[in-house]
Design an enzyme around this catalytic site. Structure first.
Site, short mmCIF file in Angstrom:
data_model
loop_
_atom_site.label_atom_id
_atom_site.label_comp_id
_atom_site.label_asym_id
_atom_site.label_seq_id
_atom_site.Cartn_x
_atom_site.Cartn_y
_atom_site.Cartn_z
N TYR A 121 0.82 -1.21 0.00
CA TYR A 121 0.00 0.00 0.00
C TYR A 121 0.86 1.27 0.00
CZ TYR A 121 -4.59 -2.14 0.85
OH TYR A 121 -5.78 -2.82 0.74
N LYS A 134 3.51 -15.56 2.53
CA LYS A 134 3.73 -16.31 1.29
C LYS A 134 5.24 -16.57 1.20
CE LYS A 134 2.33 -18.08 -2.66
NZ LYS A 134 1.48 -19.29 -2.74
N ASP A 153 -2.51 -18.64 0.70
CA ASP A 153 -3.50 -19.37 -0.11
C ASP A 153 -4.16 -20.46 0.72
OD1 ASP A 153 -0.99 -20.57 -0.10
OD2 ASP A 153 -1.00 -21.14 -2.22
N ASP A 175 -6.23 -7.22 4.23
CA ASP A 175 -7.39 -6.61 3.57
C ASP A 175 -8.27 -7.71 2.99
OD1 ASP A 175 -9.00 -4.57 2.37
OD2 ASP A 175 -8.01 -4.99 0.47
N ASP A 202 -12.14 -9.36 4.62
CA ASP A 202 -13.41 -9.42 3.88
C ASP A 202 -13.91 -10.87 3.84
OD1 ASP A 202 -13.24 -6.67 3.22
OD2 ASP A 202 -14.15 -7.03 1.26
C1 IPM Z 1 -10.39 -1.59 4.06
C2 IPM Z 1 -10.64 -0.99 2.70
C3 IPM Z 1 -9.52 -0.02 2.37
C4 IPM Z 1 -8.22 -0.82 2.36
C5 IPM Z 1 -9.72 0.77 1.05
C6 IPM Z 1 -11.00 1.55 1.06
C7 IPM Z 1 -8.56 1.65 0.74
O1 IPM Z 1 -10.79 -2.00 1.76
O2 IPM Z 1 -10.29 -0.83 5.03
O3 IPM Z 1 -10.31 -2.81 4.16
O4 IPM Z 1 -7.87 -1.43 1.36
O5 IPM Z 1 -7.55 -0.80 3.39
MG MG Z 2 -10.89 -3.93 2.57
#
Ligand code: IPM
Ligand code: MG
Length: 401
Positions: free
Chosen positions: A147, A198, A230, A254, A258
């Site tokens: 990032y 990884k 993975d 990240d 999710d």
């Molecule tokens: C998160 C989001 C952010 C990230 C985006 C919006 C930049 O996906 O907080 O998980 O990638 O960190």
């Molecule tokens: Mg995210």
């Protein structure tokens, strides 16, 4: 009476303003209770970030917002981004504002608890017996890796074709400090750290593994295992309940957080706390700006409301209030109220605003009951003092259900 806690609220874009409004209803009740009990209230300021800031100021993180964040005790942010700003160059996109804020505040440890709430087992796409008991904490490194690494950008290759570069870079120090956060968190939970990397391919990951293994020597009471990313993704859907603390770098975290949101039934439920060494903490729901449902009163505000709970616990030293808030959420869910993302057919459907109001009302009810009879509350109050990072990392449902 002591000076009020300073909270900066950044609603941002998409569903951000709606979930913020619903959360503010809860914040009002919580802040009043905190003030009655501790003599210290909460002063809320609002600011601009992301697309909303671009529209108004031309930049995703105005100097004024950054100054206000630095001057606050905690920042509560909803979401940034949307198709309207997608054509902008990378450094002017809404997301760049969020990344700059995380970096400027030095909040390198991002704690993302994912728990199956009682009654929501059926909302997971996984079979109930697979998802049952899932209660993990993703500790995501937040201010390094792909990032932020330099160089990055576009150029033209020797053959004249366009090329793009991103750089993944970690120092041993960056890995060490977030690893300590994960091990301390594990001590308050089930004492297992799964470090995700990884290492069979990436030099970064080999350093990661080495440093994490060294840090582990300071925590002989915590078990450390290493998983390739993975395989960790596969295990997170096939055996989610086996995980306790997942420690990983920025991009992997990240993605896996999710995934964890999907496993427990909805990303809309996941809160997060981002902490550094001193300075204000940054609290955000894990979900994004969801432009497809923005403005429809359909978004789930619980991710942000639960982020507020983490804020009270870690930045305002009020673990008791965080517990009350989680219990209020659990009570509203137990009554059957659901936003669309977590609703089974025939459920009692609530919009964003109504969900916020119901949690606020339940919290108010608990406040009145608590103040009427202090006996049952005394024990909880005495548990309020704890070190911020550790207390944030407590199991999500510690005092719930
Ligand atoms: C998160 C989001 C952010 C990230 C985006 C919006 C930049 O996906 O907080 O998980 O990638 O960190
Ligand atoms: Mg995210």
């Amino acid at each position: 009476m002591s000076e009020a806690w300073r909270l900066l609220l950044l609603p941002g874009d998409g569903i951000g303003p709606e979930v913020s409004e619903a959360t503010e209803a809860v914040l009002e009740v919580a802040a009043a209770w905190l003030e009655r009990r501790s003599g210290r209230g909460v002063a809320v300021r609002r600011g601009w970030i992301g697309g909303a800031a671009i529209d108004r100021w031309g930049v995703p993180l105005p100097e004024e917002t950054l100054e206000a964040a630095r001057a606050s005790d905690a920042v509560l942010l909803a979401a940034v981004g949307g198709p309207r700003w997608e054509h902008l160059p990378g450094h002017l996109r809404p997301e760049a504002g969020l990344l700059a804020l995380r970096r400027e505040l030095g909040v390198y440890a991002n704690l993302r608890p994912a728990t199956v709430w009682p009654g929501l087992e059926g909302r997971s796409p996984l079979r109930p017996e697979v998802v049952a008991g899932t209660d993990c904490l993703v500790v995501r490194e937040l201010t390094g890796g792909l990032y932020y690494g330099q160089p990055r950008g576009r150029g033209v290759g020797s053959g004249g074709e366009i090329r793009a570069v991103d750089t993944m870079e970690y120092s041993a120090d960056e890995i060490r400090r977030v690893a300590h956060v994960a091990f301390r968190a594990a001590r308050r939970r089930r004492r297992l750290v799964t470090s995700v990397d990884k290492a069979n391919v990436l030099e970064n990951s080999r350093l990661w593994r080495e440093v994490v293994s060294n840090v582990a020597r300071d925590y002989p009471d915590v078990r450390l295992e290493h998983q390739l990313v993975d395989s960790a993704a596969m295990l997170l859907v096939s055996q989610p309940a086996r995980f306790d603390v997942l420690l990983t770098e920025n991009l992997f975290g990240d993605i896996l957080s999710d995934l964890a949101g999907g496993v427990v039934g909805s990303l809309g439920l996941l809160p997060s706390a981002s902490l550094g060494d001193g300075g204000p903490g940054l609290y955000e729901p894990v979900h994004g700006s969801a432009p497809d449902i923005a403005g429809q009163d359909r978004a789930n505000p619980l991710g942000m409301i639960l982020s507020l709970a983490m804020l009270f616990e870690s930045s305002f030293g009020a673990a008791w209030l965080a517990a009350e808030l989680r219990e209020a959420v659990a009570a509203v869910l137990a009554e059957g109220w659901r936003t669309a993302d977590i609703a089974a057919p025939g459920a009692r459907l609530a919009g964003t605003r109504e969900m916020g109001r119901r949690v606020a009302r339940e919290l108010e009810r608990r406040a009145r009951a608590g103040e009427a009879g202090p006996d049952a509350r005394a024990g909880r109050r005495s548990g309020a003092e704890s070190e911020p990072v550790d207390s944030a990392a407590r199991p999500h449902m510690a005092a719930g259900a």
